[in-house]
Write an enzyme that holds these catalytic residues in place. Structure first.
Site, PDB file in Angstrom:
ATOM      1  N   GLY A  15       0.825  -1.204   0.000  1.00 56.44           N
ATOM      2  CA  GLY A  15       0.000   0.000   0.000  1.00 56.44           C
ATOM      3  C   GLY A  15       0.855   1.246   0.000  1.00 56.44           C
ATOM      4  N   GLY A  17       0.684   5.685   0.729  1.00 56.24           N
ATOM      5  CA  GLY A  17      -0.061   6.780   1.334  1.00 56.24           C
ATOM      6  C   GLY A  17       0.799   8.010   1.417  1.00 56.24           C
ATOM      7  N   ALA A  18       0.239   9.084   1.985  1.00 52.48           N
ATOM      8  CA  ALA A  18       0.982  10.337   2.093  1.00 52.48           C
ATOM      9  C   ALA A  18       2.209  10.183   2.991  1.00 52.48           C
ATOM     10  CB  ALA A  18       0.065  11.427   2.634  1.00 52.48           C
ATOM     11  N   GLY A  20       4.151   7.431   3.257  1.00 49.78           N
ATOM     12  CA  GLY A  20       5.174   6.557   2.700  1.00 49.78           C
ATOM     13  C   GLY A  20       4.530   5.321   2.105  1.00 49.78           C
ATOM     14  N   ILE A  21       5.104   4.150   2.380  1.00 49.68           N
ATOM     15  CA  ILE A  21       4.555   2.910   1.831  1.00 49.68           C
ATOM     16  C   ILE A  21       4.553   1.797   2.882  1.00 49.68           C
ATOM     17  CG2 ILE A  21       5.336   3.454  -0.514  1.00 49.68           C
ATOM     18  CD1 ILE A  21       7.611   1.425  -0.135  1.00 49.68           C
ATOM     19  N   VAL A  22       3.745   0.784   2.624  1.00 52.95           N
ATOM     20  CA  VAL A  22       3.761  -0.447   3.418  1.00 52.95           C
ATOM     21  C   VAL A  22       4.202  -1.568   2.496  1.00 52.95           C
ATOM     22  CG1 VAL A  22       2.397  -2.114   4.727  1.00 52.95           C
ATOM     23  CG2 VAL A  22       1.928   0.326   4.965  1.00 52.95           C
ATOM     24  N   LYS A  32       9.794 -15.705   8.655  1.00 51.99           N
ATOM     25  CA  LYS A  32       8.367 -15.414   8.542  1.00 51.99           C
ATOM     26  C   LYS A  32       8.140 -14.140   7.732  1.00 51.99           C
ATOM     27  CE  LYS A  32       7.062 -17.514  12.970  1.00 51.99           C
ATOM     28  NZ  LYS A  32       6.445 -17.263  14.313  1.00 51.99           N
ATOM     29  N   ASP A 127      -8.368   7.696  16.113  1.00 56.91           N
ATOM     30  CA  ASP A 127      -8.513   7.600  14.651  1.00 56.91           C
ATOM     31  C   ASP A 127      -9.025   6.211  14.259  1.00 56.91           C
ATOM     32  OD1 ASP A 127      -8.544   8.491  12.050  1.00 56.91           O
ATOM     33  OD2 ASP A 127      -6.435   8.025  11.675  1.00 56.91           O
TER      34      ASP A 127
END
Length: 325
Positions: A15, A17-18, A20-22, A32, A127
């Site tokens: 993913g 987003g504003a 950064g990233i996942v 793992k 949130d």
């Protein structure tokens, strides 16, 4: 000992987003799969980073995302957690999901349990929304994203907090009216909105602006008065807006688009969605409600989230217009 930044081998981007990233990565020590949230330091405040990391490190519960590691460079912080593939938004939007009270209770009792644990540590999440509640392949809830979390100073009732928190659709009325003196009940309102959304299939209060957000809430719950919100006039922004008086709607089967709304569930949901924060019970109290207690002996559901539907829903997601406007 393997250095953290050499320990993880990136598999794919999960993913963006504003912030950064996942990414999904393989831990070369444990062998793992893990998730790594890579946050660009210039894109977030230092306070937000501290909140995210410190909250994850001190919270240890079955329904809280498990923290594993953290490392960084001058311009990026990487937070390593367990890999959890879905969000609760995927569950809500999955058209193949059985619309049974048992499955709803299975999920919601875990959300409530996680929130009760967070509040027991004197932390407010601030949130809570479907995208910040993750779901494992075995339907286990994991509450995540603690970037707006803060400690609740319960022994200092005059303590002030930032009012510009929570995503608009899940923002409690006291926040919408500029209150800086509030407590964990802002999270109770948010999870109540999510419970309604689980039944309805769409957000219950999706305002396109703060003014519209207030309007759609009042369109369902009625306008404030001395009975439903005794402290209404003490809200900082209470005198800035005028609303035509409205009575609360009582046709919750119609509001939730479900004919299967029992009186017991109706009572349970309404406990969350009260205009006055003082009227919302604590999460620990809600866990004792008869609607929740029915799920004490529930077996793990057979249902599994449709991966194909989840991916399609994320691509097709558009903000809905509110039915009550």
């Amino acid at each position: 000992m393997t250095l953290s930044y050499n320990r993880y081998e990136t598999i794919q981007v999960a993913g963006r987003g504003a912030f950064g990233i996942v990414v999904i990565a393989r831990d070369n020590v444990s062998k793992k799969r893990v998730a790594i949230k890579r946050i660009l330091v210039p894109n977030v405040s230092k306070l937000q980073l501290v909140r995210e990391i410190s909250s994850l490190r001190c919270l240890h519960h079955r329904n809280i995302l498990k923290y594993l590691d953290c490392f960084g460079t001058a311009d990026m912080i990487s937070i390593v957690t367990e890999e959890v593939p879905y969000t609760f938004g995927d569950v809500i939007k999955d058209k193949s999901r059985p619309k049974t009270e048992e499955l709803n209770r299975w999920y919601y009792s875990q959300i409530l349990s996680g929130i009760a644990y967070i509040h027991s540590k004197d932390i407010m999440h601030r949130d809570i929304k479907p995208e910040n509640i993750l779901v494992t392949l075995r339907n286990i809830i994991k509450i995540a994203d603690f970037g707006q979390a803060c400690f609740y100073m319960k022994d200092h009732p005059d303590e002030e907090y930032d009012e510009n928190v929570a995503t608009r659709w899940y923002r409690a009325p006291e926040l919408l009216f500029g209150s800086r003196k509030y407590g964990p009940s802002v999270d109770i309102w948010a999870i109540g909105c999510i419970l309604a959304e689980l039944i309805r299939g769409k957000p219950i209060f999706p305002g396109r602006s703060e003014l519209e957000q207030i309007s759609v809430i009042f369109g369902v719950l009625g306008t404030p008065n001395e009975t439903n919100w005794p402290k209404w006039r003490t809200m900082p922004d209470a005198n800035k807006l005028l609303f035509e008086p409205k009575e609360p709607r009582n046709n919750w089967s119609e509001i939730l688009r479900s004919k299967e709304v029992s009186q017991e569930f109706d009572n349970f949901l309404r406990l969350h969605l009260q205009l006055c924060c003082d009227f919302r019970p604590a999460a620990s109290v809600l866990l004792m409600h008869s609607w929740i207690k029915k799920g004490d002996s529930l077996a793990e559901p057979v249902y599994r989230i449709s991966k194909r539907n989840a991916e399609k829903n994320r691509q097709d997601a558009l903000p809905p217009l509110h039915v009550f406007l």
